[in-house]
Design an enzyme around this catalytic site. Structure first.
Site, PDB file in Angstrom:
ATOM      1  N   HIS A  37      26.941  66.670  19.371  1.00 35.07           N
ATOM      2  CA  HIS A  37      26.002  65.553  19.119  1.00 35.07           C
ATOM      3  C   HIS A  37      24.826  66.331  18.355  1.00 35.07           C
ATOM      4  O   HIS A  37      24.038  65.579  17.545  1.00 35.07           O
ATOM      5  CB  HIS A  37      25.405  65.003  20.448  1.00 35.07           C
ATOM      6  CG  HIS A  37      26.208  64.299  21.282  1.00 35.07           C
ATOM      7  ND1 HIS A  37      26.731  64.737  22.455  1.00 35.07           N
ATOM      8  CD2 HIS A  37      27.098  63.225  20.886  1.00 35.07           C
ATOM      9  CE1 HIS A  37      27.748  63.780  22.886  1.00 35.07           C
ATOM     10  NE2 HIS A  37      27.754  63.041  22.258  1.00 35.07           N
ATOM     11  N   VAL A 176      33.034  69.796  16.087  1.00 32.35           N
ATOM     12  CA  VAL A 176      32.528  70.781  16.517  1.00 32.35           C
ATOM     13  C   VAL A 176      33.362  71.380  17.905  1.00 32.35           C
ATOM     14  O   VAL A 176      33.473  70.788  18.614  1.00 32.35           O
ATOM     15  CB  VAL A 176      31.074  70.861  17.058  1.00 32.35           C
ATOM     16  CG1 VAL A 176      30.467  72.221  17.747  1.00 32.35           C
ATOM     17  CG2 VAL A 176      30.098  70.375  15.827  1.00 32.35           C
TER      18      VAL A 176
END
Ligand code: PAF
Length: 280
Positions: A37, A176
């Site tokens: 995020h 990620v």
């Protein structure tokens, strides 16, 4: 950082920013924020004047036997992460604000919502598309940032934006990963220590299949078998699907070519995890 909870307050604030000619970058989330995020916020920070993040655990995208009530929440930690990432506005509507009555209006992106995750989680993408449309109409972003981890979600949202002619640019950012390759996800917090260790096999399996494709293997079945064999090296992993699909139509491919995507969904213990890798 400004915190807004009401839709009409959010809309007026967005209107005032737009009237000053400021660009709004938006990161919609369900909270329990992680570095995935934060990377979206960073990208929004680079390319827009104002960064807005929403935190809303959306009940309409969870099935009746799914994890809505136990979905991890950490309001305080999330606020700190947003502040550290330079977020300007945190939009945190309550469920009663977003859905004051039983919803009767939905956004449905037919076709791509019905396969893969949609086949296993009926109604999931109807809930996602509907809430993202409602968030867009509250935050009024110029650009919205999503993670490739939810590959099918990105395709559904792009489909919604195109189909409804929404004036929002969708930016998809790379997954990620943790050091051992596990894709970051709020749901990783459900894993116990041993499950967490075993979960690294998902990326190992995807990466091995990608290497096969890079070495010239063109049969999707061979890539699927490779992924299956590597997943079987760890105990207690059950497979929902392993698919090699066209990244736009999400239709399974007959031959592996460039720009295909490998998608997997597995259960480790009681936790369901998804991941994907582009074959470049
Ligand atoms: O990816 C998520 O966190 C959610 O599906 C989203 C896009 C915020 C909609 O609830």
């Amino acid at each position: 950082m400004k915190i807004i909870t009401g839709i009409s307050d959010m809309q007026s604030f967005a209107d005032s920013l737009r009237s000053q000619g400021r660009t709004i970058g938006f990161v919609p989330t369900m909270g329990f924020l992680h570095d995935g995020h934060v990377s979206l916020m960073g990208r929004a920070r680079q390319s827009c004047d104002i960064v807005m993040v929403s935190i809303f655990v959306n009940p309409t995208q969870f099935g009746p036997r799914e994890d809505f009530s136990r979905y991890p929440r950490d309001e305080e930690g999330d606020r700190k992460k947003c502040e550290a990432a330079g977020v300007d506005v945190l939009f945190m509507p309550a469920v009663a604000e977003m859905y004051p009555e039983k919803p009767s209006v939905f956004v449905v992106v037919e076709g791509i919502s019905d396969v893969l995750e949609g086949a296993i989680r009926p109604g999931h993408f109807r809930g996602v598309a509907t809430v993202v449309a409602k968030l867009f109409s509250s935050v009024k972003p110029h650009k919205a940032f999503f993670g490739q981890k939810d590959f099918q979600q990105c395709a559904v949202i792009k489909g919604m934006v195109k189909g409804l002619n929404l004036d929002v640019e969708i930016v998809v950012m790379p997954i990620v990963r943790e050091k051992d390759g596990l894709a970051m996800s709020s749901r990783n917090s459900y894993l116990n220590v041993d499950e967490r260790r075993r979960a690294a096999v998902i990326y190992r399996a995807l990466f091995a299949a990608k290497q096969l494709a890079a070495a010239g293997v063109r049969e999707p079945e061979k890539l699927r078998n490779k992924i299956q064999a590597i997943l079987a090296e760890e105990k207690g992993i059950s497979i929902d699907y392993i698919e090699i699909v066209d990244p736009e139509s999400l239709a399974p491919v007959n031959a592996v070519t460039e720009n295909m995507v490998l998608l997997v969904a597995v259960h480790i213990g009681s936790t369901r995890l998804i991941d994907n890798l582009l074959i470049l």
